[in-house]
Motif scaffolding. Structure first.
Motif, PDB file in Angstrom:
ATOM      1  N   THR A 224     -73.280 -34.360 -21.740  1.00 48.63           N
ATOM      2  CA  THR A 224     -73.885 -33.956 -23.007  1.00 48.63           C
ATOM      3  C   THR A 224     -72.986 -33.117 -23.898  1.00 48.63           C
ATOM      4  O   THR A 224     -73.268 -32.963 -25.083  1.00 48.63           O
ATOM      5  N   GLY A 225     -71.918 -32.532 -23.357  1.00 44.32           N
ATOM      6  CA  GLY A 225     -71.026 -31.709 -24.161  1.00 44.32           C
ATOM      7  C   GLY A 225     -71.517 -30.300 -24.406  1.00 44.32           C
ATOM      8  O   GLY A 225     -70.897 -29.559 -25.183  1.00 44.32           O
ATOM      9  N   THR A 226     -72.599 -29.880 -23.761  1.00 40.37           N
ATOM     10  CA  THR A 226     -73.175 -28.560 -24.011  1.00 40.37           C
ATOM     11  C   THR A 226     -72.369 -27.446 -23.352  1.00 40.37           C
ATOM     12  O   THR A 226     -71.604 -27.666 -22.415  1.00 40.37           O
ATOM     13  N   ALA A 227     -72.571 -26.236 -23.860  1.00 44.31           N
ATOM     14  CA  ALA A 227     -71.863 -25.049 -23.399  1.00 44.31           C
ATOM     15  C   ALA A 227     -72.413 -24.576 -22.054  1.00 44.31           C
ATOM     16  O   ALA A 227     -73.483 -25.022 -21.616  1.00 44.31           O
ATOM     17  N   PRO A 228     -71.701 -23.649 -21.383  1.00 42.01           N
ATOM     18  CA  PRO A 228     -72.229 -23.096 -20.131  1.00 42.01           C
ATOM     19  C   PRO A 228     -73.623 -22.502 -20.259  1.00 42.01           C
ATOM     20  O   PRO A 228     -74.401 -22.541 -19.290  1.00 42.01           O
ATOM     21  N   ASP A 229     -73.964 -21.960 -21.421  1.00 46.22           N
ATOM     22  CA  ASP A 229     -75.310 -21.404 -21.599  1.00 46.22           C
ATOM     23  C   ASP A 229     -76.324 -22.460 -22.015  1.00 46.22           C
ATOM     24  O   ASP A 229     -77.483 -22.143 -22.296  1.00 46.22           O
ATOM     25  N   THR A 238     -66.815 -29.953 -28.809  1.00 46.27           N
ATOM     26  CA  THR A 238     -67.540 -30.208 -27.571  1.00 46.27           C
ATOM     27  C   THR A 238     -66.985 -29.303 -26.481  1.00 46.27           C
ATOM     28  O   THR A 238     -65.891 -28.734 -26.624  1.00 46.27           O
ATOM     29  N   TRP A 239     -67.718 -29.156 -25.414  1.00 49.16           N
ATOM     30  CA  TRP A 239     -67.238 -28.460 -24.223  1.00 49.16           C
ATOM     31  C   TRP A 239     -66.763 -29.485 -23.218  1.00 49.16           C
ATOM     32  O   TRP A 239     -67.327 -30.587 -23.114  1.00 49.16           O
ATOM     33  N   ILE A 240     -65.707 -29.136 -22.485  1.00 48.06           N
ATOM     34  CA  ILE A 240     -65.245 -29.924 -21.357  1.00 48.06           C
ATOM     35  C   ILE A 240     -65.133 -28.986 -20.158  1.00 48.06           C
ATOM     36  O   ILE A 240     -65.037 -27.760 -20.318  1.00 48.06           O
ATOM     37  N   TYR A 241     -65.155 -29.540 -18.960  1.00 49.80           N
ATOM     38  CA  TYR A 241     -65.154 -28.739 -17.739  1.00 49.80           C
ATOM     39  C   TYR A 241     -64.101 -29.249 -16.769  1.00 49.80           C
ATOM     40  O   TYR A 241     -63.659 -30.408 -16.851  1.00 49.80           O
ATOM     41  N   ALA A 242     -63.699 -28.394 -15.858  1.00 49.97           N
ATOM     42  CA  ALA A 242     -62.774 -28.775 -14.793  1.00 49.97           C
ATOM     43  C   ALA A 242     -63.331 -28.289 -13.468  1.00 49.97           C
ATOM     44  O   ALA A 242     -63.896 -27.190 -13.383  1.00 49.97           O
ATOM     45  N   THR A 243     -63.181 -29.109 -12.437  1.00 47.37           N
ATOM     46  CA  THR A 243     -63.576 -28.722 -11.078  1.00 47.37           C
ATOM     47  C   THR A 243     -62.488 -29.160 -10.106  1.00 47.37           C
ATOM     48  O   THR A 243     -61.616 -29.969 -10.440  1.00 47.37           O
ATOM     49  N   GLY A 244     -62.551 -28.612  -8.899  1.00 51.91           N
ATOM     50  CA  GLY A 244     -61.773 -29.191  -7.826  1.00 51.91           C
ATOM     51  C   GLY A 244     -62.322 -30.563  -7.488  1.00 51.91           C
ATOM     52  O   GLY A 244     -63.227 -31.073  -8.152  1.00 51.91           O
ATOM     53  N   ALA A 245     -61.772 -31.171  -6.454  1.00 42.27           N
ATOM     54  CA  ALA A 245     -62.243 -32.495  -6.047  1.00 42.27           C
ATOM     55  C   ALA A 245     -63.742 -32.449  -5.762  1.00 42.27           C
ATOM     56  O   ALA A 245     -64.273 -31.459  -5.267  1.00 42.27           O
TER      57      ALA A 245
END
Length: 297
Positions: A224-229, A238-245
């Motif tokens: 959805t592109g929404t912010a952490p809040d 837009t917001w993007i995120y990164a995670t480990g595997a």
């Protein structure tokens, strides 16, 4: 004269580069994962040292180093958990002329499954409630009754709608510092043209979409592109995120038997197809707020 009732001739194909395409799928080893899973997470920072004999060097050119410091623990350990959620598709129809109702129900689920899974994983919402843990857009931690971490906080690497080259660079640097391996960059599909325009996405030899640093890009049709809040970003951002595997389990598709789906009072079928998921990820949850658009120079 009535027109002929036919089956659709098209074969449905899910969009590529989605979430399930980029996560690891370990053996389930039984059905109990459908109650949720728990794991001991070990995220090392590491350190360096040197041999004690160096402190005994007798050299006129340099002062010998002191004895090396004692080795200390440098692997962060935490108990984490992930909770299940279910995606379903249901429809009502007349049993007359339907043909294979179970196949129709399964096809209906296949057409919405990827998008619904990705939306739940981004927002944490299933059935109108925030019950999907862990998920991406999060500004607070959540623990269960046994003090097991279900939801980490998304740490912002960049805010304010930075250009995507700057934001992705900052995000990938923090991911490298946190995870030290190939992670995932989660972006809504609206960001793909911007990534392409800045030449920040390419196909690797395995046909996967990757960044210049080699992290896998997850382009979720349900993201959805929404912010952490949870707020919707301004137009053009837009917001993007990164995670480990990431890893995941999913059940077989369950279709309600026709004999259990018949409503005899109305002589209609209520066909239901559903599948249960559990998805988790390692170590990092990072976020960046980016501006969309092509380079101006």
């Amino acid at each position: 004269m009535a027109r002929q009732l036919i089956d659709l001739p098209t074969v449905f194909a899910a969009l590529p580069y989605g979430l399930w395409d980029t996560i690891q799928t370990p053996s389930s080893d039984g059905p109990h994962w459908q109650n949720g899973v728990t794991w001991i997470e070990r995220c090392p920072t590491g350190d360096t040292t040197y041999d004690e004999c160096l402190s005994d060097l007798d050299s006129d050119a340099t002062e010998p180093p002191p004895a090396p410091p004692a080795k200390t623990a440098n692997v962060e350990q935490a108990t984490r958990g992930a909770m299940p959620f279910t995606v379903y598709a249901e429809f009502e129809c007349s049993p007359v002329g339907l043909g294979d109702a179970a196949t129709v129900a399964g096809d209906a689920l296949a057409r919405v499954e990827q998008q619904q899974v990705e939306t739940a994983f981004w927002t944490g919402v299933a059935g109108g409630q925030e019950v999907v843990y862990p998920h991406l857009a999060s500004d607070g931690e959540e623990f269960d009754g046994q003090d097991i971490l279900l939801q980490p906080v998304a740490s912002p690497a960049v805010t304010g709608g930075a250009d995507i080259a700057q934001a992705l660079g900052a995000l990938e640097q923090e991911l490298a510092d946190c995870y030290h391996g190939q992670g995932l960059i989660h972006v809504p599909r609206s960001a793909l043209p911007t990534l392409a325009a800045w030449q920040l996405a390419r196909l690797d030899d395995a046909g996967r979409l990757v960044t210049p640093a080699g992290n896998l890009i997850v382009a979720g049709s349900g993201y959805t592109g929404t912010a952490p809040d949870g707020n919707t970003p301004a137009d053009g951002t837009t917001w993007i995120y990164a995670t480990g595997a990431a890893f995941g389990y999913r059940s077989d598709v369950y279709v309600t038997p026709v004999r259990e789906s018949l409503d005899r009072t109305s002589n209609t079928l209520r066909m239901l197809a559903e599948r249960t998921y559990v998805i988790g990820f390692e170590c990092c949850l990072l976020a960046a707020h980016i501006a969309l658009g092509v380079p101006t120079e």
